[in-house]
Each structure stands twice: as C-alpha cells, then as structure tokens.
Design a protein around this motif. Structure first.
Motif, mmCIF file in Angstrom:
data_model
loop_
_atom_site.group_PDB
_atom_site.id
_atom_site.type_symbol
_atom_site.label_atom_id
_atom_site.label_comp_id
_atom_site.label_asym_id
_atom_site.label_seq_id
_atom_site.Cartn_x
_atom_site.Cartn_y
_atom_site.Cartn_z
ATOM 1 N N LYS A 53 -54.850 -8.929 -25.554
ATOM 2 C CA LYS A 53 -55.432 -9.267 -26.853
ATOM 3 C C LYS A 53 -56.426 -8.234 -27.348
ATOM 4 O O LYS A 53 -56.565 -8.011 -28.543
ATOM 5 C CB LYS A 53 -56.097 -10.648 -26.801
ATOM 6 N N ASP A 54 -57.127 -7.561 -26.444
ATOM 7 C CA ASP A 54 -58.143 -6.582 -26.826
ATOM 8 C C ASP A 54 -57.602 -5.158 -26.934
ATOM 9 O O ASP A 54 -58.354 -4.236 -27.236
ATOM 10 C CB ASP A 54 -59.288 -6.600 -25.815
ATOM 11 N N LYS A 55 -56.323 -4.976 -26.657
ATOM 12 C CA LYS A 55 -55.665 -3.666 -26.672
ATOM 13 C C LYS A 55 -56.334 -2.679 -25.720
ATOM 14 O O LYS A 55 -56.425 -1.493 -25.984
ATOM 15 C CB LYS A 55 -55.595 -3.090 -28.076
ATOM 16 N N GLY A 56 -56.793 -3.193 -24.599
ATOM 17 C CA GLY A 56 -57.376 -2.327 -23.579
ATOM 18 C C GLY A 56 -56.404 -2.043 -22.454
ATOM 19 O O GLY A 56 -56.424 -0.974 -21.861
ATOM 20 N N LEU A 57 -55.554 -3.022 -22.162
ATOM 21 C CA LEU A 57 -54.557 -2.902 -21.098
ATOM 22 C C LEU A 57 -53.219 -3.371 -21.633
ATOM 23 O O LEU A 57 -53.149 -4.143 -22.581
ATOM 24 C CB LEU A 57 -54.940 -3.781 -19.902
#
Length: 72
Positions: A53-57
C-alpha cells in the motif's frame, strides 16, 4: 483472469490473502494495491509484481495465485 488481462499501473484488490504465498507479509484482505510490473517470459514464467500500500515493497503474484486478487 489471465496474465494478459493485467497491465502496469492497474489497481487490484487483495480478496484472499491466504491464497497468495507471500501475501501476508505485505497485504491484508481488502487492500487496494497497484501493479508495479507485468512480467512474461519466453521460458514460461508469468507473474505480476505488485506494490504494498505504501509503494515501499513489492511481491510477485503468480497465475495460480490470481484467485486471491480482483481487478479493480
């Protein structure tokens, strides 16, 4: 759905986290997430690279796991 039904940037809903092998590390049922990349290979592998959801992984979702997602 088939791999060709998905495109980079499409949104998918996680509907059954238990049917996706690595899903519980990044997603929960009801998450709306974006496809980072659609990968098809001549050697027979097909997979979606899907952001958290956070576009980190991101994590791969394979065709046999598509029952756990719904195109949004």
């Amino acid at each position: 759905m088939l791999i060709m039904d998905y495109n980079k940037g499409d949104k998918v809903e996680i509907v059954d986290v238990d049917s996706i092998r690595q899903a519980s590390m990044l997603w929960t049922n009801g998450d709306i997430v974006e496809i980072k990349n659609v990968e098809t290979g001549d050697d027979g592998y097909n997979r979606l690279d899907v952001w958290d959801k956070d576009k980190g992984l991101s994590e791969y979702i394979y065709p046999n796991e598509f029952i756990g997602i719904k195109k949004n």
